[in-house]
Design a protein around this motif. Structure first.
Motif, PDB file in Angstrom:
ATOM      1  N   ASN A 303       0.856  -1.190   0.000  1.00  0.00           N
ATOM      2  CA  ASN A 303       0.000   0.000   0.000  1.00  0.00           C
ATOM      3  C   ASN A 303       0.888   1.235   0.000  1.00  0.00           C
ATOM      4  O   ASN A 303       2.111   1.118  -0.199  1.00  0.00           O
ATOM      5  CB  ASN A 303      -0.982  -0.011   1.187  1.00  0.00           C
ATOM      6  CG  ASN A 303      -0.280   0.013   2.542  1.00  0.00           C
ATOM      7  OD1 ASN A 303       0.916   0.304   2.648  1.00  0.00           O
ATOM      8  ND2 ASN A 303      -1.023  -0.305   3.594  1.00  0.00           N
ATOM      9  N   LYS A 304       0.329   2.391   0.194  1.00  0.00           N
ATOM     10  CA  LYS A 304       1.120   3.619   0.096  1.00  0.00           C
ATOM     11  C   LYS A 304       2.100   3.794   1.250  1.00  0.00           C
ATOM     12  O   LYS A 304       2.946   4.693   1.225  1.00  0.00           O
ATOM     13  CB  LYS A 304       0.209   4.835   0.004  1.00  0.00           C
ATOM     14  CG  LYS A 304      -0.687   5.052   1.211  1.00  0.00           C
ATOM     15  CD  LYS A 304      -1.592   6.264   0.983  1.00  0.00           C
ATOM     16  CE  LYS A 304      -2.541   6.493   2.151  1.00  0.00           C
ATOM     17  NZ  LYS A 304      -3.415   7.671   1.910  1.00  0.00           N
ATOM     18  N   TYR A 305       2.024   2.920   2.248  1.00  0.00           N
ATOM     19  CA  TYR A 305       2.911   3.031   3.399  1.00  0.00           C
ATOM     20  C   TYR A 305       4.094   2.061   3.340  1.00  0.00           C
ATOM     21  O   TYR A 305       5.016   2.174   4.139  1.00  0.00           O
ATOM     22  CB  TYR A 305       2.124   2.805   4.693  1.00  0.00           C
ATOM     23  CG  TYR A 305       0.950   3.738   4.830  1.00  0.00           C
ATOM     24  CD1 TYR A 305       1.150   5.095   5.056  1.00  0.00           C
ATOM     25  CD2 TYR A 305      -0.354   3.262   4.715  1.00  0.00           C
ATOM     26  CE1 TYR A 305       0.072   5.962   5.166  1.00  0.00           C
ATOM     27  CE2 TYR A 305      -1.438   4.121   4.826  1.00  0.00           C
ATOM     28  CZ  TYR A 305      -1.218   5.469   5.043  1.00  0.00           C
ATOM     29  OH  TYR A 305      -2.284   6.328   5.141  1.00  0.00           O
ATOM     30  N   GLY A 306       4.052   1.116   2.390  1.00  0.00           N
ATOM     31  CA  GLY A 306       5.169   0.181   2.273  1.00  0.00           C
ATOM     32  C   GLY A 306       4.754  -1.124   1.618  1.00  0.00           C
ATOM     33  O   GLY A 306       3.648  -1.251   1.072  1.00  0.00           O
ATOM     34  N   TRP A 307       5.644  -2.114   1.685  1.00  0.00           N
ATOM     35  CA  TRP A 307       5.364  -3.413   1.078  1.00  0.00           C
ATOM     36  C   TRP A 307       6.160  -4.505   1.788  1.00  0.00           C
ATOM     37  O   TRP A 307       7.133  -4.218   2.484  1.00  0.00           O
ATOM     38  CB  TRP A 307       5.672  -3.423  -0.420  1.00  0.00           C
ATOM     39  CG  TRP A 307       7.024  -2.869  -0.807  1.00  0.00           C
ATOM     40  CD1 TRP A 307       7.282  -1.610  -1.270  1.00  0.00           C
ATOM     41  CD2 TRP A 307       8.296  -3.538  -0.743  1.00  0.00           C
ATOM     42  NE1 TRP A 307       8.629  -1.446  -1.513  1.00  0.00           N
ATOM     43  CE2 TRP A 307       9.277  -2.612  -1.208  1.00  0.00           C
ATOM     44  CE3 TRP A 307       8.702  -4.805  -0.381  1.00  0.00           C
ATOM     45  CZ2 TRP A 307      10.630  -2.936  -1.287  1.00  0.00           C
ATOM     46  CZ3 TRP A 307      10.050  -5.130  -0.448  1.00  0.00           C
ATOM     47  CH2 TRP A 307      10.995  -4.195  -0.902  1.00  0.00           C
ATOM     48  N   ARG A 308       5.729  -5.730   1.550  1.00  0.00           N
ATOM     49  CA  ARG A 308       6.440  -6.892   2.095  1.00  0.00           C
ATOM     50  C   ARG A 308       6.309  -8.041   1.108  1.00  0.00           C
ATOM     51  O   ARG A 308       5.231  -8.283   0.563  1.00  0.00           O
ATOM     52  CB  ARG A 308       5.876  -7.312   3.456  1.00  0.00           C
ATOM     53  CG  ARG A 308       6.568  -8.566   4.044  1.00  0.00           C
ATOM     54  CD  ARG A 308       5.946  -8.951   5.371  1.00  0.00           C
ATOM     55  NE  ARG A 308       6.366 -10.283   5.814  1.00  0.00           N
ATOM     56  CZ  ARG A 308       7.365 -10.528   6.651  1.00  0.00           C
ATOM     57  NH1 ARG A 308       8.065  -9.529   7.148  1.00  0.00           N
ATOM     58  NH2 ARG A 308       7.663 -11.770   6.997  1.00  0.00           N
ATOM     59  N   VAL A 309       7.419  -8.751   0.874  1.00  0.00           N
ATOM     60  CA  VAL A 309       7.433  -9.918   0.012  1.00  0.00           C
ATOM     61  C   VAL A 309       8.182 -11.031   0.729  1.00  0.00           C
ATOM     62  O   VAL A 309       9.189 -10.781   1.403  1.00  0.00           O
ATOM     63  CB  VAL A 309       8.086  -9.593  -1.359  1.00  0.00           C
ATOM     64  CG1 VAL A 309       9.506  -9.095  -1.176  1.00  0.00           C
ATOM     65  CG2 VAL A 309       8.066 -10.807  -2.276  1.00  0.00           C
ATOM     66  N   ALA A 310       7.667 -12.252   0.624  1.00  0.00           N
ATOM     67  CA  ALA A 310       8.307 -13.409   1.261  1.00  0.00           C
ATOM     68  C   ALA A 310       8.339 -14.564   0.274  1.00  0.00           C
ATOM     69  O   ALA A 310       7.417 -14.737  -0.528  1.00  0.00           O
ATOM     70  CB  ALA A 310       7.559 -13.808   2.529  1.00  0.00           C
ATOM     71  N   VAL A 311       9.404 -15.346   0.328  1.00  0.00           N
ATOM     72  CA  VAL A 311       9.556 -16.503  -0.556  1.00  0.00           C
ATOM     73  C   VAL A 311       9.795 -17.736   0.299  1.00  0.00           C
ATOM     74  O   VAL A 311      10.629 -17.727   1.210  1.00  0.00           O
ATOM     75  CB  VAL A 311      10.728 -16.296  -1.546  1.00  0.00           C
ATOM     76  CG1 VAL A 311      10.974 -17.569  -2.346  1.00  0.00           C
ATOM     77  CG2 VAL A 311      10.431 -15.140  -2.491  1.00  0.00           C
ATOM     78  N   ASP A 312       9.052 -18.787   0.009  1.00  0.00           N
ATOM     79  CA  ASP A 312       9.209 -20.046   0.732  1.00  0.00           C
ATOM     80  C   ASP A 312       9.417 -21.185  -0.265  1.00  0.00           C
ATOM     81  O   ASP A 312       9.604 -20.951  -1.463  1.00  0.00           O
ATOM     82  CB  ASP A 312       7.997 -20.311   1.634  1.00  0.00           C
ATOM     83  CG  ASP A 312       6.685 -20.251   0.860  1.00  0.00           C
ATOM     84  OD1 ASP A 312       6.618 -20.824  -0.252  1.00  0.00           O
ATOM     85  OD2 ASP A 312       5.714 -19.644   1.356  1.00  0.00           O
TER      86      ASP A 312
END
Length: 456
Positions: A303-312
């Protein structure tokens, strides 16, 4: 009671409730950690420079206080035109190229194949435990930085893993052997052994200095089959020496000391390259795993406040064997990650850019740590410990980290538009807090953002 105060109480109670429900944290472990309480409890302050030269450094962060499965974190930096010489590590490594470009060479698939590939910025790659590998930064104007999550061997408690360097002269794992043993192992003269051991003086070497690094510069320029042929010849020489020793033993010659001392070197090359000799003419059709670019993956949340990505392991299958996941998150200045808890894994975070703050609660809801973090800091969050990360108002916060689970692992968000309290909204939750249905509805619906939130 004001809305913010009520929400804080709600968070503490939920933190305790989630831990009790999951039943994964032993009371004795909590007590042990509480005895050592300080404001930087979960910062990984222990670190060791396992290699420190003018052309490359490796710093490993470690901590034995984690009550579950432990990881270590390594940051490797290499100057332009440099080489990390071939070595063995008794630990699985999940590497992330933070900046630059690397040439990776390692023995692939049960010691039967030498693999070479380019790793670019954002690439993730796993090196299985016991693999022999080297890394070269062949760029002339760009540094290379690699961040690794490492699972140390079972018996290692409060120290860093140790690498066995195949090359590197006086710093290699061979330098301690007596000259006559190396002469027999390589089947070369004493003068040649002296050159081999004394030519290089470090775990990192320069590629641009032909006099200092001629051996490995030429090795890197060879084609894959030519590299393998050189390694085969080394092993073949060792096998011939072994046959001679057996003949001497049968004839009654007493060479016990030499046989016992040279055995580790022969076993090393047999274990790493022996199968390659047996399969010299066998065509290997299976390709090695490709790298996975974390930077090109669409964020799991943004969103406009940030992001998160994770890989498993479901997105990048080599991670399944190590049981290690990797994540990358960004918080814009003044934003925060919603309070959450990870019931399945311990998380390790490295601040790669910016600064901020992290607060961690004990499973019983009391404060465990509330401290500022800045670039270069490494911290860990045990499973079932509620936590929250906040970017300072004047600066963004970027984290790169690893988890001790390669399964689909999504932290449980406690507060926000998509959270536990929002889903549980109803008369039971209102009764639990001793407030009316109208009051609980107002409290849990006042926040319209989810996962990454603006700070007040």
């Amino acid at each position: 009671m004001g809305s913010s105060a009520t929400l804080l109480v709600l968070l503490f109670v939920l933190g305790n409730g989630v831990a009790v429900t999951m039943g994964r944290f032993l009371r004795t472990e909590v007590e042990v950690i509480e005895e050592d309480l300080d404001e930087e409890l979960f910062l990984m302050k222990k670190s060791k420079l396992v290699a420190n030269t003018s052309v490359g450094k490796i710093r490993v962060f470690y901590d034995s206080r984690v009550p579950e499965r432990r990881l270590q974190t390594a940051i490797t930096t290499m100057e332009p035109r440099s080489l990390l010489t071939p070595h063995l590590v008794a630990a699985t490594q999940v590497m992330y190229v933070r900046s630059g470009e690397a040439k990776l060479g390692y023995i692939y698939k049960n010691n039967q194949r030498l693999t070479q590939m380019r790793l670019r910025e954002g690439d993730v790659y796993q090196i299985p435990a016991g693999s022999a590998f080297y890394i070269a930064n062949e760029e002339s104007d760009q540094k290379l930085e690699i961040i690794s999550g490492i699972e140390p061997s079972q018996g290692l408690r409060d120290d860093v893993f140790e690498s066995f360097y195949i090359a590197g002269g006086a710093n290699s794992g061979l330098s301690g052997f007596k000259e006559e043993i190396l002469e027999a192992s390589f089947n070369v003269s004493q003068e040649e052994v002296t050159v081999l051991i004394n030519q290089q003086k470090g775990k990192f070497v320069r590629l641009k200095d032909s006099q200092a690094t001629g051996t490995w510069s030429k090795f890197l320029e060879l084609k894959e089959e030519e590299k393998l042929q050189q390694l085969r010849e080394m092993v073949q020489q060792g096998q011939e020496n072994e046959e001679v020793e057996k003949e001497d033993e049968e004839s009654g010659d007493d060479e016990e000391e030499q046989q016992q001392t040279s055995l580790p070197w022969r076993m090393l090359f047999k274990s790493v390259f022996g199968e390659e000799i047996k399969n010299t003419r066998e065509k290997i059709t299976e390709d090695p795993p490709r790298s996975y670019n974390l930077n090109k993956r669409k964020p799991d949340f943004e969103n406009k406040y940030g992001w998160r990505v994770a890989v498993d392991g479901s997105q990048y299958h080599p991670l399944k064997s190590s049981g290690i996941g990797i994540y990358h998150e960004y918080l814009s200045a003044g934003s925060m990650m919603a309070p959450r808890v990870n019931p399945m894994a311990t998380e390790y975070g490295i601040v790669v850019n910016g600064s901020g703050r992290v607060q961690v609660l004990f499973p019983n809801g009391s404060n465990a740590m509330d401290t500022n973090i800045t670039k270069g800091d490494v911290f860990f969050i045990p499973s079932n410990f509620p936590y929250c990360e906040i970017a300072h108002k004047g600066e963004s916060l970027e984290l790169l980290g690893f988890t001790t689970s390669a399964q689909r692992n999504r932290p449980v968000v406690l507060v926000g538009a998509r959270s536990v309290v929002r889903t549980m909204e109803g008369p039971e939750l209102a009764t639990s807090f001793g407030v009316s249905k109208e009051e609980i509805k107002h409290l849990v619906s006042a926040q319209h953002e989810s996962v990454i939130l603006p700070t007040p």
